[in-house]
Design a protein around this motif. Structure first.
Motif, mmCIF file in Angstrom:
data_model
loop_
_atom_site.group_PDB
_atom_site.id
_atom_site.type_symbol
_atom_site.label_atom_id
_atom_site.label_comp_id
_atom_site.label_asym_id
_atom_site.label_seq_id
_atom_site.Cartn_x
_atom_site.Cartn_y
_atom_site.Cartn_z
ATOM 1 N N CYS A 1 0.831 -1.209 0.000
ATOM 2 C CA CYS A 1 0.000 0.000 0.000
ATOM 3 C C CYS A 1 0.864 1.258 0.000
ATOM 4 O O CYS A 1 0.545 2.230 -0.674
ATOM 5 N N ALA A 2 1.955 1.226 0.737
ATOM 6 C CA ALA A 2 2.807 2.410 0.867
ATOM 7 C C ALA A 2 3.487 2.788 -0.444
ATOM 8 O O ALA A 2 3.737 3.966 -0.685
ATOM 9 N N VAL A 3 3.775 1.812 -1.286
ATOM 10 C CA VAL A 3 4.509 2.132 -2.516
ATOM 11 C C VAL A 3 3.593 2.445 -3.698
ATOM 12 O O VAL A 3 4.078 2.820 -4.760
ATOM 13 N N ARG A 4 2.307 2.331 -3.507
ATOM 14 C CA ARG A 4 1.383 2.691 -4.599
ATOM 15 C C ARG A 4 1.403 4.202 -4.796
ATOM 16 O O ARG A 4 1.275 4.965 -3.856
ATOM 17 N N GLY A 5 1.559 4.601 -6.035
ATOM 18 C CA GLY A 5 1.524 6.025 -6.358
ATOM 19 C C GLY A 5 2.654 6.819 -5.730
ATOM 20 O O GLY A 5 2.427 7.906 -5.215
ATOM 21 N N LEU A 6 3.865 6.270 -5.769
ATOM 22 C CA LEU A 6 4.998 6.995 -5.195
ATOM 23 C C LEU A 6 5.182 8.344 -5.881
ATOM 24 O O LEU A 6 5.027 8.472 -7.087
ATOM 25 N N ASN A 7 5.489 9.329 -5.077
ATOM 26 C CA ASN A 7 5.897 10.626 -5.587
ATOM 27 C C ASN A 7 7.139 11.033 -4.796
ATOM 28 O O ASN A 7 7.600 10.276 -3.934
ATOM 29 N N ASN A 8 7.699 12.181 -5.076
ATOM 30 C CA ASN A 8 8.945 12.583 -4.423
ATOM 31 C C ASN A 8 8.824 12.599 -2.904
ATOM 32 O O ASN A 8 9.700 12.104 -2.200
ATOM 33 N N GLU A 9 7.753 13.180 -2.403
ATOM 34 C CA GLU A 9 7.576 13.291 -0.949
ATOM 35 C C GLU A 9 7.424 11.911 -0.305
ATOM 36 O O GLU A 9 8.065 11.616 0.703
ATOM 37 N N ARG A 10 6.585 11.074 -0.884
ATOM 38 C CA ARG A 10 6.365 9.736 -0.323
ATOM 39 C C ARG A 10 7.649 8.906 -0.373
ATOM 40 O O ARG A 10 7.969 8.193 0.575
ATOM 41 N N ALA A 11 8.373 8.997 -1.480
ATOM 42 C CA ALA A 11 9.618 8.242 -1.608
ATOM 43 C C ALA A 11 10.637 8.709 -0.570
ATOM 44 O O ALA A 11 11.310 7.885 0.063
ATOM 45 N N THR A 12 10.731 10.001 -0.369
ATOM 46 C CA THR A 12 11.651 10.535 0.636
ATOM 47 C C THR A 12 11.266 10.070 2.027
ATOM 48 O O THR A 12 12.131 9.656 2.816
ATOM 49 N N ASP A 13 9.985 10.135 2.338
ATOM 50 C CA ASP A 13 9.510 9.689 3.653
ATOM 51 C C ASP A 13 9.824 8.212 3.885
ATOM 52 O O ASP A 13 10.287 7.836 4.961
ATOM 53 N N ASP B 1 12.417 -5.536 2.370
ATOM 54 C CA ASP B 1 13.332 -5.958 1.306
ATOM 55 C C ASP B 1 12.598 -6.336 0.027
ATOM 56 O O ASP B 1 13.101 -6.119 -1.075
ATOM 57 N N LYS B 2 11.415 -6.898 0.162
ATOM 58 C CA LYS B 2 10.669 -7.406 -0.994
ATOM 59 C C LYS B 2 9.791 -6.334 -1.647
ATOM 60 O O LYS B 2 9.587 -6.358 -2.856
ATOM 61 N N GLN B 3 9.292 -5.389 -0.849
ATOM 62 C CA GLN B 3 8.345 -4.405 -1.367
ATOM 63 C C GLN B 3 8.934 -2.995 -1.439
ATOM 64 O O GLN B 3 8.959 -2.386 -2.499
ATOM 65 N N LEU B 4 9.388 -2.484 -0.297
ATOM 66 C CA LEU B 4 9.798 -1.080 -0.244
ATOM 67 C C LEU B 4 11.076 -0.796 -1.014
ATOM 68 O O LEU B 4 11.112 0.118 -1.836
ATOM 69 N N LEU B 5 12.125 -1.551 -0.731
ATOM 70 C CA LEU B 5 13.410 -1.246 -1.359
ATOM 71 C C LEU B 5 13.369 -1.348 -2.883
ATOM 72 O O LEU B 5 13.846 -0.429 -3.566
ATOM 73 N N PRO B 6 12.803 -2.426 -3.462
ATOM 74 C CA PRO B 6 12.736 -2.465 -4.930
ATOM 75 C C PRO B 6 11.886 -1.332 -5.520
ATOM 76 O O PRO B 6 12.248 -0.755 -6.544
ATOM 77 N N ALA B 7 10.781 -1.004 -4.868
ATOM 78 C CA ALA B 7 9.921 0.072 -5.380
ATOM 79 C C ALA B 7 10.641 1.418 -5.310
ATOM 80 O O ALA B 7 10.536 2.228 -6.241
ATOM 81 N N LEU B 8 11.367 1.654 -4.224
ATOM 82 C CA LEU B 8 12.116 2.908 -4.112
ATOM 83 C C LEU B 8 13.233 2.986 -5.145
ATOM 84 O O LEU B 8 13.464 4.043 -5.740
ATOM 85 N N ALA B 9 13.911 1.867 -5.371
ATOM 86 C CA ALA B 9 14.978 1.843 -6.382
ATOM 87 C C ALA B 9 14.401 2.081 -7.776
ATOM 88 O O ALA B 9 14.959 2.853 -8.568
ATOM 89 N N GLU B 10 13.283 1.449 -8.067
ATOM 90 C CA GLU B 10 12.641 1.626 -9.370
ATOM 91 C C GLU B 10 12.171 3.066 -9.549
ATOM 92 O O GLU B 10 12.336 3.657 -10.622
ATOM 93 N N TYR B 11 11.603 3.644 -8.501
ATOM 94 C CA TYR B 11 11.147 5.029 -8.575
ATOM 95 C C TYR B 11 12.330 5.964 -8.833
ATOM 96 O O TYR B 11 12.260 6.834 -9.689
ATOM 97 N N GLN B 12 13.415 5.744 -8.096
ATOM 98 C CA GLN B 12 14.603 6.583 -8.263
ATOM 99 C C GLN B 12 15.157 6.461 -9.682
ATOM 100 O O GLN B 12 15.526 7.452 -10.301
ATOM 101 N N GLN B 13 15.176 5.264 -10.195
ATOM 102 C CA GLN B 13 15.682 5.020 -11.552
ATOM 103 C C GLN B 13 14.804 5.718 -12.594
ATOM 104 O O GLN B 13 15.300 6.323 -13.539
ATOM 105 N N SER B 14 13.479 5.658 -12.397
ATOM 106 C CA SER B 14 12.570 6.278 -13.352
ATOM 107 C C SER B 14 12.690 7.808 -13.309
ATOM 108 O O SER B 14 12.472 8.472 -14.309
ATOM 109 N N ARG B 15 13.046 8.357 -12.155
ATOM 110 C CA ARG B 15 13.203 9.796 -12.015
ATOM 111 C C ARG B 15 14.483 10.302 -12.692
ATOM 112 O O ARG B 15 14.537 11.423 -13.147
ATOM 113 N N SER B 16 15.508 9.451 -12.748
ATOM 114 C CA SER B 16 16.773 9.880 -13.316
ATOM 115 C C SER B 16 16.900 9.500 -14.794
ATOM 116 O O SER B 16 17.883 9.831 -15.433
ATOM 117 N N ALA B 17 15.894 8.829 -15.319
ATOM 118 C CA ALA B 17 15.959 8.407 -16.731
ATOM 119 C C ALA B 17 15.497 9.507 -17.666
ATOM 120 O O ALA B 17 14.876 10.431 -17.337
#
Length: 87
Positions: A35-47, A71-87
């Motif tokens: 639930c926490a990683v749905r609809g990540l935005n900058n603020e949510r990812a930072t939090d 390890d299974k949900q948060l970290l991969p979603a945060l890494a993917e979000y960060q990657q999509s932001r820098s692409a």
């Protein structure tokens, strides 16, 4: 008697709720992280990054189910979000 500091499922859910994430009643750690990683935005990812960093660098023991959910949900979603932001 000595008590160890533990981060259990209720602690994780409480921290997510305190950050403003909608966690359904009765959710387990993995469901709460989903639930926490749905609809990540900058603020949510930072939090979420800050929360995970605090949990992982504290002296508290993170229970296996909580660590697995992070390890299974948060970290991969945060890494993917960060990657999509820098692409």
């Amino acid at each position: 008697m000595m008590y160890a500091d533990l981060i259990d499922q209720e602690d994780l859910l409480g921290q997510l709720k305190a950050l403003g994430f909608a966690v359904p009643p009765g959710a387990n750690a993995e469901q709460a992280c989903e639930c926490a990683v749905r609809g990540l935005n900058n603020e949510r990812a930072t939090d979420l990054r800050t929360m995970v960093k605090q949990m992982y660098t504290s002296s508290a023991t993170i229970l296996p189910a909580v660590r697995q959910a992070i390890d299974k949900q948060l970290l991969p979603a945060l890494a993917e979000y960060q990657q999509s932001r820098s692409a």
